[in-house]
Motif scaffolding. Structure first.
Motif, mmCIF file in Angstrom:
data_model
loop_
_atom_site.group_PDB
_atom_site.id
_atom_site.type_symbol
_atom_site.label_atom_id
_atom_site.label_comp_id
_atom_site.label_asym_id
_atom_site.label_seq_id
_atom_site.Cartn_x
_atom_site.Cartn_y
_atom_site.Cartn_z
ATOM 1 N N LEU A 155 44.208 29.280 4.885
ATOM 2 C CA LEU A 155 44.838 28.822 3.644
ATOM 3 C C LEU A 155 44.305 29.644 2.477
ATOM 4 N N ALA A 156 45.127 30.548 1.975
ATOM 5 C CA ALA A 156 44.756 31.310 0.790
ATOM 6 C C ALA A 156 44.889 30.429 -0.441
ATOM 7 N N ASP A 157 44.276 30.866 -1.528
ATOM 8 C CA ASP A 157 44.261 30.085 -2.764
ATOM 9 C C ASP A 157 45.057 30.815 -3.846
ATOM 10 N N ASP A 158 46.096 30.166 -4.358
ATOM 11 C CA ASP A 158 46.918 30.724 -5.447
ATOM 12 C C ASP A 158 47.649 32.003 -5.058
ATOM 13 N N LEU A 159 47.879 32.224 -3.786
ATOM 14 C CA LEU A 159 48.606 33.416 -3.355
ATOM 15 C C LEU A 159 50.094 33.170 -3.506
ATOM 16 N N GLY A 160 50.751 33.980 -4.309
ATOM 17 C CA GLY A 160 52.151 33.770 -4.609
ATOM 18 C C GLY A 160 53.101 34.335 -3.571
ATOM 19 N N TYR A 161 54.368 33.953 -3.687
ATOM 20 C CA TYR A 161 55.399 34.359 -2.738
ATOM 21 C C TYR A 161 55.582 35.877 -2.713
ATOM 22 N N GLY A 162 55.246 36.547 -3.800
ATOM 23 C CA GLY A 162 55.437 38.001 -3.872
ATOM 24 C C GLY A 162 54.154 38.795 -3.758
ATOM 25 N N ASP A 163 53.087 38.183 -3.249
ATOM 26 C CA ASP A 163 51.774 38.830 -3.237
ATOM 27 C C ASP A 163 51.463 39.615 -1.966
ATOM 28 N N LEU A 164 52.373 39.661 -1.007
ATOM 29 C CA LEU A 164 52.127 40.343 0.261
ATOM 30 C C LEU A 164 53.178 41.411 0.516
ATOM 31 N N GLY A 165 52.778 42.456 1.233
ATOM 32 C CA GLY A 165 53.723 43.502 1.563
ATOM 33 C C GLY A 165 54.909 42.992 2.343
#
Length: 545
Positions: free
Chosen positions: A42-52
């Motif tokens: 579970l990442a913290d505050d990781l947004g929908y557009g934060d990953l490749g």
């Protein structure tokens, strides 16, 4: 302490083999002889557009992208709340956060002195595994309180994670932006000293507090320390090494338990502010410290995956990677936006708010041989569903599941259902007025705005709302020049099939849908005198299935 009730019978292998037969999987010999391990990151505050794999171009996330390539990526996954603590409550209990606290709900982050927010008699996610004979561990950010009533921070810190089904706990007791800045292992403060106890001072007395790691202003907000004493414990904690410490602990625990079924809940502090990536990650991304922190998170995931591979556990381990809520427009986030990064992609809104950017999150599941590689699902699902999903995985028939809001989403993992499994979903922002409901393609928010942060000027920490929308140049029919229009409708209705970016509020165009959605939302709103954690006002989702 709750008394565990076995939920899988005398043997672990029978329900697992039945499950494999139903899914027409071709199990390996190892899978046939033992149930799957589960690693929930579970990442913290990781947004929908934060990953490749979700469209980011300014950061590199090869390890997480690999999970998506070898597993299934979900495009309509949500956290039950856009806020950290209630989101974690939903994950662990399988209940919406409005059920907590005697029906008053949990709406904001747990304060430093919060007691444990989960009833120790309630069936939890960890209980499902523990009762099935698994070894269980929680690592990283806890932020659900310790003790009964008000936490005085005197050891042992009980009740806590070990009273909710976890055999082992190591991590940050609150969050990396709030004191105490120490590690807790099980129910003890790491490097605690009875001759130098941790003492809570309260707000406004940080000048008397024990010194902590220095960080620059561009790292974004961190609350001053409110504790004195425990000098050795404070020295053990360094903002810039938290990622390395947590990854190392996770790898060691997997190594120590590789020959036994296990459940690992790894709740990273990444990418919650302050943004303090380790030295070797600083400057690696094209999205400032925000992006560097993401890339350190990706490294952590790689370390965990590598540990599974080293022990031959890849084929028999289900990995879920997701986030507790959407990305936040704090200083680090704003600097990333200025560099060309959009933490929530094209979605409207941010952490704490009811718009999609506050709670639609990355969600990836990998289980080789069971989950189709490089697949994408648009099934509506939520972190509140994990309890019922993992219970189904283990063959649990615990009667208390029928009183939960959790729905079994296992078919969405291992099959390709043609019809939606979850029909509706309650979504909570920070403000009670903006409680929202999703049903099919419709998203209804019971008030104007997002119900989240509204900062708009430097050096304010928490930007959001209409001003945040303006900063990202995101169109919305209710907003003009960073403010809600005077003639905007009193609530919001969006057709997410046609308008996932929520550019147009169609409240006035569909009055009959508004009436239906408002009635549905009202059926969930807590009754003033009811104990929602025990007796829901309406039939829960699980009970309807």
């Amino acid at each position: 302490m709750k008394s565990p009730t076995p939920i899988c019978g005398a043997t672990l292998t029978i329900p697992f083999l039945v499950f494999l037969t139903l899914t027409q999987a071709q199990p390996t010999a190892a899978a046939e002889s033992s149930p799957p391990n589960v690693v929930y990151i579970l990442a913290d505050d990781l947004g929908y557009g934060d990953l490749g794999c979700y469209g980011a171009t300014k950061v590199k996330t090869p390890n997480i992208d690999r999970l998506a390539k070898e597993g299934r990526r979900f495009t309509d996954a949500h956290s039950a709340s856009a806020v950290c603590t209630p989101s974690r409550y939903a994950l662990l209990t399988g209940n919406y956060p409005i059920r907590a606290n005697g029906g008053k709900g949990i709406w904001g982050p747990a304060p430093v002195t919060s007691g444990l927010l989960v009833d120790t008699e309630e069936l939890t996610l960890a209980d499902v595994f523990h009762n099935a004979g698994y070894r269980t561990a929680a690592m990283g950010k806890w932020h659900l309180g310790f003790g009964e009533g008000q936490n005085d921070w005197k050891e042992p810190l009980r009740p806590g994670p070990q009273d909710l089904g976890f055999d082992y706990y190591f991590g940050l007791p609150v969050v990396n932006s709030a004191p105490p800045y120490v590690y807790v292992e099980n129910d003890q403060i790491v490097d605690s000293d009875p001759n130098d106890p941790l003492v809570y001072l309260g707000r406004g007395r940080h000048k008397d507090a024990t010194p902590i790691t220095e960080i620059p202003p561009e790292a974004s907000q961190r609350t001053p320390n409110m504790f004195k004493g425990a000098v050795a414990a404070h020295k053990r904690y360094n903002d810039y090494t938290v990622g390395t410490v947590l990854a190392g602990k996770a790898v060691d625990w997997i190594s120590d338990n590789h020959d036994h079924p296990f459940f690992l809940y790894l709740a990273t502090t990444h990418i919650h502010h302050p943004f303090t990536p380790g030295k070797r990650f600083q400057g690696l991304s094209d999205a400032e410290l925000y992006g560097d922190f993401i890339q350190e998170l990706d490294w952590m995931v790689g370390e965990v995956v590598g540990a599974l591979e080293a022990h031959g556990l890849t084929e028999n381990t289900l990995i879920v990677f997701t986030s507790d809520n959407g990305g936040m427009l704090n200083l680090g986030g704003r600097n990333a936006v200025r560099a060309g990064h959009r933490m929530n992609g094209d979605l409207l809104g941010f952490k704490f708010g009811a718009w999609e950017g506050g709670h639609r999150v990355p969600f990836i599941a990998r289980w080789p041989g069971k989950i189709e590689p490089s697949s994408v699902s648009n099934q509506l699902l939520c972190n509140v569903d994990m309890l019922a999903t993992f219970a189904a995985l283990l063959g649990s028939d615990d009667a208390s599941l029928q009183r939960k809001d959790s729905i079994n989403m296992l078919p969405a993992f291992v099959e390709n259902p043609n019809k939606p499994i979850r029909e509706e979903l309650l979504l909570a922002p920070h403000k009670t007025s903006n409680l929202a409901i999703r049903k099919g393609k419709w998203m209804y928010i019971g008030a104007r705005g997002s119900g989240g942060f509204n900062g708009s000027r430097e050096p304010q920490h928490a930007w959001g709302g209409p001003a945040g929308v303006k900063f990202l140049n995101s169109p919305n029919s209710d907003i003009e020049n960073g403010k809600i229009k005077k003639n905007a409708p009193p609530a919001q209705l969006y057709d997410l099939d046609q308008d996932v970016r929520q550019t147009t509020n169609v409240y006035k165009q569909y009055p009959e849908v508004v009436q239906e959605m408002e009635a549905l939302l009202s059926s969930y709103r807590p009754a003033k005198s009811a104990d929602k954690s025990k007796t829901p006002k309406r039939q829960t989702e699980a009970g309807k299935k």
